[in-house]
Design a protein around this motif. Sequence first.
Motif, short mmCIF file in Angstrom:
data_model
loop_
_atom_site.label_atom_id
_atom_site.label_comp_id
_atom_site.label_asym_id
_atom_site.label_seq_id
_atom_site.Cartn_x
_atom_site.Cartn_y
_atom_site.Cartn_z
N GLY A 83 -55.81 41.95 79.06
CA GLY A 83 -55.64 41.27 77.77
C GLY A 83 -55.52 42.28 76.65
N THR A 84 -56.37 42.14 75.64
CA THR A 84 -56.33 43.07 74.51
C THR A 84 -57.47 44.09 74.58
OG1 THR A 84 -57.60 41.52 73.17
CG2 THR A 84 -55.20 41.41 72.99
N THR A 85 -58.09 44.21 75.75
CA THR A 85 -59.16 45.20 75.94
C THR A 85 -58.67 46.31 76.86
OG1 THR A 85 -60.90 43.55 75.65
CG2 THR A 85 -61.52 45.58 76.78
N ALA A 86 -58.91 47.55 76.47
CA ALA A 86 -58.58 48.69 77.31
C ALA A 86 -59.84 49.51 77.58
CB ALA A 86 -57.53 49.57 76.64
N VAL A 87 -59.88 50.11 78.75
CA VAL A 87 -60.93 51.05 79.09
C VAL A 87 -60.28 52.42 79.25
CG1 VAL A 87 -62.66 51.71 80.81
CG2 VAL A 87 -62.36 49.30 80.21
N VAL A 88 -60.71 53.36 78.42
CA VAL A 88 -60.18 54.72 78.43
C VAL A 88 -61.32 55.66 78.79
CG1 VAL A 88 -59.23 56.58 77.00
CG2 VAL A 88 -58.38 54.23 76.72
N GLU A 89 -61.06 56.53 79.76
CA GLU A 89 -62.07 57.47 80.24
C GLU A 89 -61.62 58.87 79.85
OE1 GLU A 89 -63.15 58.97 84.71
OE2 GLU A 89 -62.86 56.82 84.44
N MET A 90 -62.37 59.51 78.96
CA MET A 90 -61.90 60.81 78.47
C MET A 90 -61.77 61.84 79.58
SD MET A 90 -64.10 63.68 78.20
CE MET A 90 -63.51 64.47 76.73
N ALA A 91 -62.58 61.71 80.64
CA ALA A 91 -62.50 62.67 81.74
C ALA A 91 -61.15 62.61 82.46
CB ALA A 91 -63.63 62.42 82.73
N GLU A 92 -60.48 61.45 82.38
CA GLU A 92 -59.15 61.34 82.99
C GLU A 92 -58.17 62.32 82.35
OE1 GLU A 92 -57.30 59.32 85.25
OE2 GLU A 92 -59.22 59.00 86.23
N ALA A 93 -58.36 62.58 81.05
CA ALA A 93 -57.46 63.50 80.34
C ALA A 93 -58.06 64.89 80.18
CB ALA A 93 -57.14 62.93 78.95
N SER A 94 -59.37 64.95 79.95
CA SER A 94 -60.01 66.20 79.51
C SER A 94 -61.21 66.57 80.36
CB SER A 94 -60.45 66.07 78.04
OG SER A 94 -59.42 65.52 77.24
N GLY A 95 -61.23 66.10 81.61
CA GLY A 95 -62.40 66.28 82.44
C GLY A 95 -62.40 67.55 83.27
N LEU A 96 -63.58 67.88 83.78
CA LEU A 96 -63.75 69.04 84.63
C LEU A 96 -62.85 69.00 85.86
CD1 LEU A 96 -67.64 69.36 84.42
CD2 LEU A 96 -66.03 71.14 83.76
N GLN A 97 -62.49 67.78 86.32
CA GLN A 97 -61.66 67.69 87.53
C GLN A 97 -60.28 68.29 87.34
OE1 GLN A 97 -62.46 64.90 85.71
NE2 GLN A 97 -60.90 63.30 85.90
N HIS A 98 -59.88 68.51 86.07
CA HIS A 98 -58.56 69.10 85.81
C HIS A 98 -58.59 70.63 85.78
CE1 HIS A 98 -56.58 65.32 85.34
NE2 HIS A 98 -57.35 64.96 84.34
N LEU A 99 -59.77 71.23 86.00
CA LEU A 99 -59.85 72.69 86.03
C LEU A 99 -59.72 73.17 87.47
CD1 LEU A 99 -62.85 73.39 83.62
CD2 LEU A 99 -60.42 73.26 83.07
N PRO A 100 -58.97 74.24 87.71
CA PRO A 100 -58.94 74.83 89.06
C PRO A 100 -60.34 75.28 89.45
CG PRO A 100 -57.25 75.81 87.64
CD PRO A 100 -58.13 74.98 86.76
N ASP A 101 -60.64 75.30 90.74
CA ASP A 101 -61.97 75.71 91.20
C ASP A 101 -62.36 77.05 90.61
OD1 ASP A 101 -62.40 73.47 92.66
OD2 ASP A 101 -61.93 74.36 94.62
N GLY A 102 -63.54 77.08 90.00
CA GLY A 102 -64.06 78.33 89.48
C GLY A 102 -63.47 78.78 88.16
#
Length: 371
Positions: A83-102
């Motif tokens: 509907g008119t509600t969205a759920v946005v997760e900042m980790a999806e864009a700016s999370g630790l999972q986007h960093l290469p290991d180490g």
Amino acid sequence: METARVLVAADKFKGSLTAVQVAERVTAGLRRVVPGVRVETLPVADGGDGTVAAAVAAGFERREARVTGPLGDPVTAAYAVRGTTAVVEMAEASGLQHLPDGVFAPLTATTYGSGELLLAAAGAGARTIVFGVGGSATTDGGAGMLAALGARFLDADGKPVGPGGGGLADLAEADLSGLDPRLKGIDLILASDVDNPLTGPKGAPEVYGRQKGATEADIAVLDAALAHYASLLGPEQAQLPGAGAAGGIGYGALVALGARFRPGIEVMLDVLGFAPALERATFVITGEGSLDAQTLHGKAPAGVAAAARAAGIDVVAVCGRLALAPEALGRAGIRRAYALTELEPDPAVCMAQAGPLLERVAESIARDFLR
């Protein structure tokens, strides 16, 4: 005796099972012992990583956008819309999972992509955006996010400051006049399990900087840079609960976007439809990977247990590792906790075999409470 109506409302087991997989494994174990048991599953999250997945499991539509990752490279980020509600997760864009290991970038990692993700949700017609913040690779006070939305952060020469919290040390002028008008009129809810202020001994750099690769020297630089940034944007808001969430992105949302802070699990239980699901239940199973002192401070199992206890419904918890005494569990409204480590003491094996072990744990719950 009436057949139990079980509600499985657990968070993920980080590194092992998603919240959806936890619910599937628990259901399978219960039904092995009590084949006719009625089970409703409602995977939950507290605003951190896994929040979009929980919304999708509850019936939201998954959408994707190409945005700027924390190191400046393009990444694909998901958000959820109903509907008119969205759920946005900042980790999806700016999370630790986007960093290469180490690889960490404590001084330069940016939240720019989180701003782009908010714009994508606004462009999809959202009038309410639940902004789940946690799991960030960043400590930039939300400056990157605001830059993506049209803010300008300039040095003494009138040039844009560098990315990340480190660049804010050179900040001479903060101009918010160009913020994208699409965010006006949107109810932006800052959903977080963290109520830290922006700076100081309980602030974002000191409490969370090390897990993002910051040295002691980096932490001092970031704390001073964020304090300087806040002196230009609004020092009062820097002390608000949630300002220090996700490397200070909470502050950026509060000071410039009119966001309102709510504990993440409360918001998510509302969004996911927990109250009506609870009304249909006679027994609740919650849980997360580690039940420990942090659990009691706004994590998903504590929120689920509090709501169930208020409704007079028994709650047990499943977890990988248990680090809470029975008295602490009882105060949280949890009758008993079942840990995978009780079956397999080796943590590495426990994580690798989490699914089958969780089914065995659920069989024990069924024998203890449902037969």
